[in-house]
Design a protein around this motif. Structure first.
Motif, PDB file in Angstrom:
ATOM      1  N   LEU A 254       0.835  -1.202   0.000  1.00 18.31           N
ATOM      2  CA  LEU A 254       0.000   0.000   0.000  1.00 18.31           C
ATOM      3  C   LEU A 254       0.871   1.253   0.000  1.00 18.31           C
ATOM      4  N   LYS A 255       0.440   2.213  -0.762  1.00 19.62           N
ATOM      5  CA  LYS A 255       1.198   3.453  -0.887  1.00 19.62           C
ATOM      6  C   LYS A 255       0.372   4.640  -0.407  1.00 19.62           C
ATOM      7  N   PRO A 256       1.034   5.768  -0.194  1.00 18.08           N
ATOM      8  CA  PRO A 256       0.298   6.957   0.232  1.00 18.08           C
ATOM      9  C   PRO A 256      -0.905   7.217  -0.655  1.00 18.08           C
ATOM     10  N   GLY A 257      -2.017   7.497  -0.031  1.00 16.39           N
ATOM     11  CA  GLY A 257      -3.243   7.741  -0.761  1.00 16.39           C
ATOM     12  C   GLY A 257      -4.149   6.523  -0.799  1.00 16.39           C
ATOM     13  N   ASP A 258      -3.561   5.365  -0.612  1.00 16.66           N
ATOM     14  CA  ASP A 258      -4.359   4.136  -0.643  1.00 16.66           C
ATOM     15  C   ASP A 258      -5.258   4.053   0.586  1.00 16.66           C
ATOM     16  N   LYS A 259      -6.326   3.310   0.423  1.00 13.67           N
ATOM     17  CA  LYS A 259      -7.319   3.217   1.478  1.00 13.67           C
ATOM     18  C   LYS A 259      -7.070   1.973   2.329  1.00 13.67           C
ATOM     19  N   LEU A 260      -7.210   2.142   3.598  1.00 12.29           N
ATOM     20  CA  LEU A 260      -7.119   0.997   4.505  1.00 12.29           C
ATOM     21  C   LEU A 260      -8.516   0.397   4.684  1.00 12.29           C
ATOM     22  N   PRO A 261      -8.589  -0.835   5.126  1.00 14.01           N
ATOM     23  CA  PRO A 261      -9.912  -1.414   5.416  1.00 14.01           C
ATOM     24  C   PRO A 261     -10.626  -0.552   6.450  1.00 14.01           C
ATOM     25  N   SER A 262     -11.927  -0.612   6.457  1.00 13.69           N
ATOM     26  CA  SER A 262     -12.685   0.186   7.419  1.00 13.69           C
ATOM     27  C   SER A 262     -12.473  -0.350   8.830  1.00 13.69           C
ATOM     28  N   GLU A 263     -12.778   0.487   9.792  1.00 12.58           N
ATOM     29  CA  GLU A 263     -12.589   0.096  11.182  1.00 12.58           C
ATOM     30  C   GLU A 263     -13.364  -1.171  11.502  1.00 12.58           C
ATOM     31  N   ARG A 264     -14.581  -1.237  10.992  1.00 11.32           N
ATOM     32  CA  ARG A 264     -15.402  -2.408  11.297  1.00 11.32           C
ATOM     33  C   ARG A 264     -14.831  -3.666  10.657  1.00 11.32           C
ATOM     34  N   GLU A 265     -14.308  -3.502   9.447  1.00 16.63           N
ATOM     35  CA  GLU A 265     -13.746  -4.677   8.783  1.00 16.63           C
ATOM     36  C   GLU A 265     -12.486  -5.153   9.503  1.00 16.63           C
TER      37      GLU A 265
END
Lengths: 207, 207
Positions: free
Chosen positions: B27-38
DNA sequence: TTATTATAGTGGTCAGACCAGTTCTCTTTT
DNA sequence: AAAAGAGAACTGGTCTGACCACTATAATAA
């Protein structure tokens, strides 16, 4: 809590609140902070928000929590987080370069300040220490930063030093002669020559 | 959460987990992380623990969260760490002298870096801007710090500038001529003369 | 007095609820 | 068919209350 602007997140506000609290009450490393539940009540926020703030500060190494006991202010001198951050950004070559570059220039600045502000006695004492003791590069420049008599520079340098060390880069070998040369230039009060001596010590080509 | 080892706190384990996740998935800057719930589901931990980890990383400036959108990896460069630490560490020692002294030396450093790293085009563009525009001292040196191409210095300078402005000290008058003089020395690539031009601009006697 | 035992306090964690934004989809309107 | 709109679905932000494990202290028993 109320006064702070509403836009930012609660936990950030709590961080600020804690800072002012530490400042106002003159809390020092080792001192105990109010419990999570008490902070929650006093600031009229949920305990989970308080925890988010405390956990963040804990990861930064600014506080320490012991289950069953409480939360305590820690003796922060850059640490912990430096390691953490480095594991996150080690890939960034540019960042590495920036750190080295910045550290070098800051050290140069400290040298110049030391040259200007220190009297001969201080410098001679420094010299005799360097002459006899076995020291690391960090120890040498810590003394320089202290001689520079500028807390801001000292703080900045300390952080940069920790960063730098966490990078585990190849370090250039430095001979005692080069350190002594720098000290001699400090004593001779020659700005230009001092810069040259430092550049030589760091094997820098320019700047 | 594969019980990463004994006692350490869950949120710290989550931080580690996130690091390896970022690493593994590239993952690189700008990429999205999984949601908190996930994340909560995948790691089999409470959402509040996930949040403690994310908030800590957010305070470190490593991630960015936008309500309704998600959590994203941040373009870490400079670092807000300096910002954070400074507000925590430097709070009491607002020795005006130190701030002014530090700011000046940092600006000098940035000038030297700019002189070394910028090409003529950049400098000429800078010059024509300074020639025509009406600008403040801060604006001028912001451009210098940008030309220095060192995020760390940019960060540090920005903080120092804010501190300095908050002091509301008497500021020395600076003429456009002095600014132009500095730019000309940048272009002429003369280190010593550049330093002299800056000292003159700041009406400094030594260092 | 000393040793033992409750008890209150503290951090650690979780589950669920609600709010407030954003994004996407699907219907309605033009 | 295209544009506009309404609404569902998702995301982070926050709070509450409930346990657990651990520590320190006060009350009690030896």
């Amino acid at each position: 809590m109320s006064q702070h602007q509403k836009d930012s997140k609660i936990y950030v506000e709590i961080v600020k609140e804690l800072r002012t609290m530490i400042d106002r009450d003159g809390l020092k490393p080792g001192d105990k902070l109010p419990s999570e539940r008490e902070l929650s009540e006093r600031l009229i926020v949920g305990r989970s928000s308080v925890r988010e703030a405390l956990r963040a500060l804990e990861l930064l190494g600014l506080i320490e929590t012991r289950r069953g006991e409480g939360t305590f202010i820690r003796d922060f001198q850059g640490n912990q987080l430096v390691q953490l951050l480095s594991t996150f950004i080690l890939q960034d070559e540019k960042a590495k370069k920036d750190i080295v570059e910045t550290k070098n220039l800051i050290e140069m600045d400290c040298l110049l300040l030391a040259q200007n502000k220190s009297n001969d006695d201080q410098l001679l004492s420094f010299k005799s220490w360097a002459d006899t003791a076995v020291f690391t590069d960090d120890e040498f420049f810590l003394k320089v930063a202290l001689l520079a008599d500028n807390h801001l520079f000292l703080r900045i340098w300390t952080i940069l030093k920790d960063y730098y060390n966490s990078l585990k880069m190849d370090k250039v070998e430095t001979t005692k002669l080069e350190y002594m040369n720098v000290i001699n230039k400090l004593l001779s009060r020659q700005r230009v020559e001092l810069r040259e001596a430092y550049r030589s010590l760091r094997k820098m080509s320019n700047v």
